[in-house]
Design a protein around this motif. Structure first.
Motif, mmCIF file in Angstrom:
data_model
loop_
_atom_site.group_PDB
_atom_site.id
_atom_site.type_symbol
_atom_site.label_atom_id
_atom_site.label_comp_id
_atom_site.label_asym_id
_atom_site.label_seq_id
_atom_site.Cartn_x
_atom_site.Cartn_y
_atom_site.Cartn_z
ATOM 1 N N THR A 187 -6.236 9.553 2.143
ATOM 2 C CA THR A 187 -5.068 9.529 1.282
ATOM 3 C C THR A 187 -5.517 9.139 -0.116
ATOM 4 O OG1 THR A 187 -4.614 7.222 1.881
ATOM 5 C CG2 THR A 187 -3.438 8.932 3.125
ATOM 6 N N ASN A 188 -4.636 9.377 -1.103
ATOM 7 C CA ASN A 188 -4.935 8.983 -2.473
ATOM 8 C C ASN A 188 -4.826 7.466 -2.595
ATOM 9 O OD1 ASN A 188 -5.059 11.364 -4.699
ATOM 10 N ND2 ASN A 188 -3.919 12.032 -2.889
ATOM 11 N N LYS A 189 -5.908 6.838 -3.030
ATOM 12 C CA LYS A 189 -5.953 5.386 -3.183
ATOM 13 C C LYS A 189 -6.177 5.044 -4.659
ATOM 14 C CE LYS A 189 -6.337 4.777 1.406
ATOM 15 N NZ LYS A 189 -5.281 4.196 2.230
ATOM 16 N N VAL A 190 -5.532 3.962 -5.107
ATOM 17 C CA VAL A 190 -5.759 3.477 -6.467
ATOM 18 C C VAL A 190 -7.106 2.774 -6.498
ATOM 19 C CG1 VAL A 190 -4.948 1.918 -8.254
ATOM 20 C CG2 VAL A 190 -3.307 3.240 -6.934
ATOM 21 N N LEU A 191 -8.056 3.296 -7.305
ATOM 22 C CA LEU A 191 -9.373 2.687 -7.369
ATOM 23 C C LEU A 191 -9.351 1.435 -8.236
ATOM 24 C CD1 LEU A 191 -12.355 2.878 -6.584
ATOM 25 C CD2 LEU A 191 -12.723 4.274 -8.621
ATOM 26 N N PHE A 192 -8.549 1.433 -9.298
ATOM 27 C CA PHE A 192 -8.450 0.286 -10.201
ATOM 28 C C PHE A 192 -6.996 -0.162 -10.301
ATOM 29 C CE2 PHE A 192 -11.758 3.116 -12.145
ATOM 30 C CZ PHE A 192 -12.844 2.385 -11.703
ATOM 31 N N ASP A 193 -6.785 -1.382 -10.794
ATOM 32 C CA ASP A 193 -5.443 -1.825 -11.138
ATOM 33 C C ASP A 193 -5.543 -2.706 -12.377
ATOM 34 O OD1 ASP A 193 -6.356 -4.289 -10.271
ATOM 35 O OD2 ASP A 193 -5.188 -4.300 -8.427
ATOM 36 N N ALA A 194 -4.439 -3.354 -12.744
ATOM 37 C CA ALA A 194 -4.401 -4.142 -13.974
ATOM 38 C C ALA A 194 -4.607 -5.635 -13.723
ATOM 39 C CB ALA A 194 -3.063 -3.911 -14.681
ATOM 40 N N THR A 195 -5.073 -6.012 -12.555
ATOM 41 C CA THR A 195 -5.293 -7.418 -12.227
ATOM 42 C C THR A 195 -6.615 -7.909 -12.814
ATOM 43 O OG1 THR A 195 -4.103 -7.083 -10.152
ATOM 44 C CG2 THR A 195 -5.469 -9.062 -10.324
#
Length: 367
Positions: A187-195
């Motif tokens: 599935t499409n996964k978020v590799l980065f975030d804003a944390t």
């Protein structure tokens, strides 16, 4: 055999004989039977003795002639046409095409490659594909666009297609295809975030499934939050690099002090004794000194035996002054009106004190 006909000559004649003999009897005998010179035996002898009688087995027939007269056609049943050798690796079949009236030998196969994959079509050629034919493998970018479904997506059981891409929804983010523990499909996964990244601390592999941006920044730790360094000199400061201070060494006796220093020609700091127990040099000719040991603040120089002040002197940055006259020796002490033997002697003592004070102030000894 014989033939019996009814009717007078010139009338319609109907043979009573039926079946195979009636069919094989030459037509002329139907008419010539009325003539007086007909020989019935001659007529029956002309019957083809090689022709089958009714219910005669097929394999008892004689070989047919090499003609097409009796071949099957769109008008009548008939014989199979003569076979034709197709050549090595090929095969002929008896067939009839649209608009034809007779069977012919037709090539069932040929040596042409199978048509490349493309838009589905029934085809028009009258040549069959061999059972083991192979279509050319298409390039991936030649395939038709897949339908919007997940039927052929890759799973933990089978190779397959990548799932449809999903926009990450914001700048500086990136979606990737991923598979977490326990899942069976990508599935499409978020590799980065804003944390923000974790603060520095005890080393650990982490448990998150989100990566850090390459240009992420951990919060700068305070110096006293750092872990205790190992007992080695690998990172000590040198004349080439900034670094750590070397390990402290306690002085060997009371009233001593070690400092970090580097001598001329040295390459790194080490512990140096800034004081020792040697007496200060005697007062003498001024010189900058060469010792690498400092003088204590409360040190005392030995006073020379023949100290004399000549010409001018000063203290505390004042301009050096000439010697002041003391006014001479005082008269002998005596009793007088002011506790002295005379007013003159009292006045002389007063003048002497004033001159001494002026001299001390001028030389910076007294304020």
């Amino acid at each position: 055999g014989f033939v019996i006909v009814r009717g007078a000559e010139g009338t319609t004649r109907k043979p009573i004989l039926s079946g195979y003999v009636a069919e094989q009897l030459p037509t002329k005998y139907f008419y010539d039977l009325f003539a007086t010179n007909v020989n019935l035996k001659t007529a029956t002898d002309e019957l083809d003795s090689t022709k089958a009688e009714k219910d005669q087995p097929l394999d008892e027939f004689g070989s047919p002639a090499d003609t097409t007269n009796l071949n099957a056609s769109t008008s009548a049943h008939g014989l199979l046409l003569k076979a034709v050798d197709p050549g090595a690796g090929l095969q002929n079949v008896v067939a009839i095409g649209n608009g034809e009236t007779e069977y012919t030998n037709k090539a069932l196969f040929d040596t042409a490659n199978a048509v490349a994959l493309g838009t589905a079509a029934a085809g028009t050629t009258l040549i069959a594909a061999r059972q083991d034919h192979v279509h050319e493998m298409p390039k991936l970018d030649d395939l038709a666009a897949p339908d919007d479904n997940t039927d052929l997506d890759a799973t933990t059981s089978l190779h397959g297609l990548a799932p449809k891409a999903v926009d990450p929804g914001a700048a500086d983010l990136l979606n990737v295809l991923g598979l977490e523990t326990g899942e069976t499909t990508y599935t499409n996964k978020v590799l980065f975030d804003a944390t923000n990244p974790e603060a520095l601390g005890a080393a650990g592999p982490g448990t998150g499934v989100v990566a850090s941006h390459r240009n992420h920044v951990h919060e700068m730790p305070k110096l006293d939050d750092l872990a205790t360094p190992d007992d080695n000199t690998d990172l000590n400061a040198t004349t080439l690099l900034h670094g750590l201070a070397p390990k402290a060494v306690a002085p060997a006796a009371a009233n001593m002090l070690n400092v970090l220093g580097v001598e001329n020609g040295g390459v790194e700091y080490d512990n140096k004794a800034i004081f020792d127990t040697t007496n200060a040099e005697p007062v003498g000719t001024a010189a900058p000194g060469t010792a690498l040991v400092a003088a204590r603040r409360d040190h005392v120089h030995a006073l020379p035996d023949d100290v004399a002040i000549v010409a001018k002197f000063s203290c505390n940055g004042q301009t050096a002054q000439a010697q002041y006259a003391s006014g001479g020796a005082l008269n002998a002490y005596g009793v007088g009106g002011f506790g002295m033997d005379s007013n003159a002697n009292m006045n002389a003592l007063y003048t002497l004190v004033v001159n001494m004070r002026a001299a001390l102030v001028a030389n910076g000894i007294m304020s």
